[in-house]
Design a protein around this motif. Structure first.
Motif, PDB file in Angstrom:
ATOM      1  N   ARG A   1       0.816  -1.211   0.000  1.00 22.45           N
ATOM      2  CA  ARG A   1       0.000   0.000   0.000  1.00 22.45           C
ATOM      3  C   ARG A   1       0.854   1.268   0.000  1.00 22.45           C
ATOM      4  N   GLY A   2       2.041   1.176   0.540  1.00 18.39           N
ATOM      5  CA  GLY A   2       2.949   2.318   0.506  1.00 18.39           C
ATOM      6  C   GLY A   2       3.279   2.735  -0.916  1.00 18.39           C
ATOM      7  N   GLN A   3       3.451   1.768  -1.814  1.00 13.80           N
ATOM      8  CA  GLN A   3       3.718   2.094  -3.214  1.00 13.80           C
ATOM      9  C   GLN A   3       2.535   2.825  -3.833  1.00 13.80           C
ATOM     10  N   VAL A   4       1.321   2.432  -3.461  1.00 14.95           N
ATOM     11  CA  VAL A   4       0.128   3.112  -3.969  1.00 14.95           C
ATOM     12  C   VAL A   4       0.159   4.578  -3.526  1.00 14.95           C
ATOM     13  N   GLU A   5       0.437   4.800  -2.258  1.00 11.97           N
ATOM     14  CA  GLU A   5       0.479   6.158  -1.713  1.00 11.97           C
ATOM     15  C   GLU A   5       1.604   6.981  -2.340  1.00 11.97           C
ATOM     16  N   ASN A   6       2.775   6.355  -2.516  1.00 11.72           N
ATOM     17  CA  ASN A   6       3.909   7.070  -3.128  1.00 11.72           C
ATOM     18  C   ASN A   6       3.644   7.402  -4.589  1.00 11.72           C
ATOM     19  N   PHE A   7       2.991   6.486  -5.315  1.00 15.31           N
ATOM     20  CA  PHE A   7       2.595   6.768  -6.699  1.00 15.31           C
ATOM     21  C   PHE A   7       1.683   7.982  -6.747  1.00 15.31           C
ATOM     22  N   TYR A   8       0.654   7.979  -5.909  1.00 20.20           N
ATOM     23  CA  TYR A   8      -0.327   9.063  -5.921  1.00 20.20           C
ATOM     24  C   TYR A   8       0.349  10.410  -5.669  1.00 20.20           C
ATOM     25  N   LYS A   9       1.197  10.463  -4.669  1.00 24.53           N
ATOM     26  CA  LYS A   9       1.911  11.703  -4.341  1.00 24.53           C
ATOM     27  C   LYS A   9       2.793  12.142  -5.513  1.00 24.53           C
ATOM     28  N   ALA A  10       3.559  11.198  -6.078  1.00 24.53           N
ATOM     29  CA  ALA A  10       4.456  11.521  -7.200  1.00 24.53           C
ATOM     30  C   ALA A  10       3.659  11.970  -8.423  1.00 24.53           C
ATOM     31  N   ALA A  11       2.538  11.307  -8.689  1.00 24.56           N
ATOM     32  CA  ALA A  11       1.725  11.656  -9.857  1.00 24.56           C
ATOM     33  C   ALA A  11       1.138  13.055  -9.721  1.00 24.56           C
ATOM     34  N   ILE A  12       0.632  13.385  -8.549  1.00 21.05           N
ATOM     35  CA  ILE A  12       0.077  14.721  -8.323  1.00 21.05           C
ATOM     36  C   ILE A  12       1.181  15.766  -8.464  1.00 21.05           C
ATOM     37  N   GLU A  13       2.363  15.480  -7.910  1.00 23.01           N
ATOM     38  CA  GLU A  13       3.502  16.398  -8.048  1.00 23.01           C
ATOM     39  C   GLU A  13       3.917  16.562  -9.505  1.00 23.01           C
ATOM     40  N   ALA A  14       3.693  15.511 -10.308  1.00 21.93           N
ATOM     41  CA  ALA A  14       4.050  15.550 -11.732  1.00 21.93           C
ATOM     42  C   ALA A  14       2.977  16.226 -12.577  1.00 21.93           C
ATOM     43  N   GLY A  15       1.897  16.687 -11.953  1.00 19.44           N
ATOM     44  CA  GLY A  15       0.879  17.426 -12.678  1.00 19.44           C
ATOM     45  C   GLY A  15      -0.421  16.689 -12.944  1.00 19.44           C
ATOM     46  N   ALA A  16      -0.568  15.477 -12.419  1.00 21.60           N
ATOM     47  CA  ALA A  16      -1.802  14.729 -12.629  1.00 21.60           C
ATOM     48  C   ALA A  16      -2.950  15.367 -11.853  1.00 21.60           C
ATOM     49  N   LYS A  17      -4.160  15.059 -12.276  1.00 22.48           N
ATOM     50  CA  LYS A  17      -5.360  15.479 -11.558  1.00 22.48           C
ATOM     51  C   LYS A  17      -5.867  14.297 -10.737  1.00 22.48           C
TER      52      LYS A  17
END
Length: 123
Positions: A70-86
């Motif tokens: 689940r940590g990978q899920v959370e880290n993906f979400y944070k990285a994606a938002i930082e990369a400009g995702a909605k």
């Protein structure tokens, strides 16, 4: 099941930067790049994701990547938002799928719904 998935993007540079940053928590890196596009792969998998330049509008896809925890899920979400995702669904359980379905969803540069999911119980 899949060897590779290929799809077109309208802004190649933005999409390349997005996928590189958003999928880094899963161990995804660029393995090759050439005139046809860029190929991303995980060190623990032979499957790859490839993006290529297209002139026409990209067809929206739902791409789901498997996380080992689940940590990978959370880290993906944070990285994606930082990369400009909605945001399209913050990390959390989705019991409508099954009791351990822990996922996050974002909308990438071309409108693709990108998901990372962990099917394992919390440890």
């Amino acid at each position: 099941m899949f060897d590779h998935v290929v799809f077109g993007v309208s802004d190649y540079a933005a999409s390349k930067a997005f996928f590189l940053k958003a999928l880094e928590p899963l161990g995804v890196a660029i393995v090759s790049e050439g005139p046809l596009g860029v190929e991303f792969c995980c060190s623990d998998s032979n499957a790859s994701l490839c993006i290529r330049r297209v002139e026409e509008a990209a067809t929206h896809l739902h791409l789901a990547f498997k996380a080992v925890n689940r940590g990978q899920v959370e880290n993906f979400y944070k990285a994606a938002i930082e990369a400009g995702a909605k945001d399209n669904g913050a990390p959390g359980l989705r019991p409508q799928y099954h009791s351990n379905y822990y996922a996050a969803f974002v909308i990438g540069p071309d409108g693709h719904n990108i998901e990372v999911v962990c099917h394992e119980p919390e440890v």
